[in-house]
Motif scaffolding. Structure first.
Motif, PDB file in Angstrom:
ATOM      1  N   ILE A  89     -41.546   2.081  22.901  1.00  0.00           N
ATOM      2  CA  ILE A  89     -40.922   1.832  24.206  1.00  0.00           C
ATOM      3  C   ILE A  89     -41.281   2.937  25.184  1.00  0.00           C
ATOM      4  CG2 ILE A  89     -38.707   1.661  25.445  1.00  0.00           C
ATOM      5  CD1 ILE A  89     -37.496   0.576  22.849  1.00  0.00           C
ATOM      6  N   ALA A 137     -34.479  -1.526  24.722  1.00  0.00           N
ATOM      7  CA  ALA A 137     -35.056  -1.489  26.070  1.00  0.00           C
ATOM      8  C   ALA A 137     -34.170  -2.244  27.065  1.00  0.00           C
ATOM      9  CB  ALA A 137     -36.458  -2.083  26.055  1.00  0.00           C
ATOM     10  N   ASP A 147     -42.080  -3.995  27.052  1.00  0.00           N
ATOM     11  CA  ASP A 147     -40.957  -3.085  27.245  1.00  0.00           C
ATOM     12  C   ASP A 147     -40.501  -3.058  28.705  1.00  0.00           C
ATOM     13  OD1 ASP A 147     -41.061  -2.297  24.512  1.00  0.00           O
ATOM     14  OD2 ASP A 147     -42.821  -1.113  25.015  1.00  0.00           O
TER      15      ASP A 147
END
Length: 230
Positions: free
Chosen positions: A69, A107, A155
Motif C-alpha cells: 500500500i 487502504a 491502493d
C-alpha cells in the motif's frame, strides 16, 4: 464494527507493522530480504524463499501485500504470482484474494480516516466534485475494473473510495468482483511468464474497454434525460 473501532484497528495494524520493522531486527531482515528476492525475477528462488516459511508462508505474502500500500512503485500483482509459484493454482488464488481483501480494507479505512476534506485539499474543489460524481454513479464498477486490471492503482482507488464515504460493504463487494477473476487468471497463467503477460494485457485491456463503452453510453443517457427533464 463502528467507525471509531475501524479507525483504531486500521491505525494499530499500520503502526504495529512500522514499529515491528524498526524495533525487531529479524522482521526487518525478513522484509529487506524478501523485497530483494521479489525483485530478482528468479522464480525458483522466489518460490523456495516462501516455501521455507512453511505454514507462515501465506502470512508472509499477505504482509507483503499490505505493505505494498505504501510502496506504489511496487507492482500489486507480483506477490500474487509469488503465491502461485509457491502454493499452486488453488492455494495461490486463495492467498491472493485474502491478501487483497486485507490490504484493500486497510487502504479503505485510511481513506475514511483522512476524509473528504483531505482529498479536496489535494485536488481542489472542482476536481473533487467530478470525482464524487464518478464514484457516486460509477463507483462499484470503477473499483471492480481497477481490481481486474493489474496496471491500475488498486491502493489509490481504495483510499479514494474511503475518502468519499462509500459504504464498506459496497466497496469490498466491488473489490472481490474484480479481484477474484484476476486472481484466478494469474493462478492459471502464473507459471508461464509469456502467457501471463499476454493474459494480463488481455484481461486489463478488455476490462477497461468494456467499462469505457458502458460509461460512455450511460453518460450520454444521463445527459439526454437531464435535458428532457430540464
Amino acid at each position: 464494527m463502528s467507525k471509531k473501532a475501524s479507525y483504531i484497528l486500521t491505525g494499530s495494524i499500520v503502526a504495529g507493522l512500522i514499529i515491528l520493522y524498526f524495533a525487531y531486527p529479524p522482521f526487518q531482515n525478513f522484509i529487506n530480504e524478501t523485497w530483494k528476492i521479489l525483485w530478482s525475477n528468479d522464480e525458483d528462488k522466489i518460490s523456495a524463499h516462501f516455501e521455507s516459511f512453511g505454514v507462515w508462508g501465506p502470512v508472509a505474502i499477505i504482509i507483503v501485500m499490505i505493505l505494498q500500500i505504501f510502496l506504489v512503485v511496487f507492482p500489486s500483482w507480483l506477490p500474487m504470482i509469488v503465491a502461485v509459484l509457491a502454493y499452486g493454482f488453488l492455494g495461490g488464488a486463495m492467498i491472493s484474494i485474502a491478501g487483497v481483501f486485507c490490504a484493500s480494507t486497510i487502504a479503505f479505512y485510511i481513506g475514511k480516516w483522512l476524509g473528504d476534506e483531505h482529498l479536496r485539499k489535494i485536488i481542489g474543489s472542482s476536481k473533487n466534485k467530478k470525482v464524487e460524481y464518478w464514484v457516486s454513479n460509477y463507483g462499484f464498477w470503477t473499483i471492480a475494473i481497477f481490481r481486474i486490471s493489474p496496471f491500475l492503482s488498486n491502493d489509490a482507488i481504495s483510499i479514494i473510495a474511503g475518502m468519499l464515504g462509500m459504504t464498506y460493504r459496497k466497496f469490498i463487494f466491488a473489490t472481490l468482483t474484480g479481484i477474484i477473476p484476476l486472481s484466478l487468471a494469474i493462478a492459471y497463467f502464473g507459471r508461464n511468464t509469456d502467457k501471463l503477460k499476454n493474459g494480463l494485457y488481455w484481461i486489463g485491456g478488455a476490462g477497461i474497454l468494456i467499462y469505457a463503452i458502458y460509461v460512455y453510453i450511460d453518460h450520454r443517457k444521463r445527459k439526454k434525460e437531464t435535458k428532457q427533464t430540464g
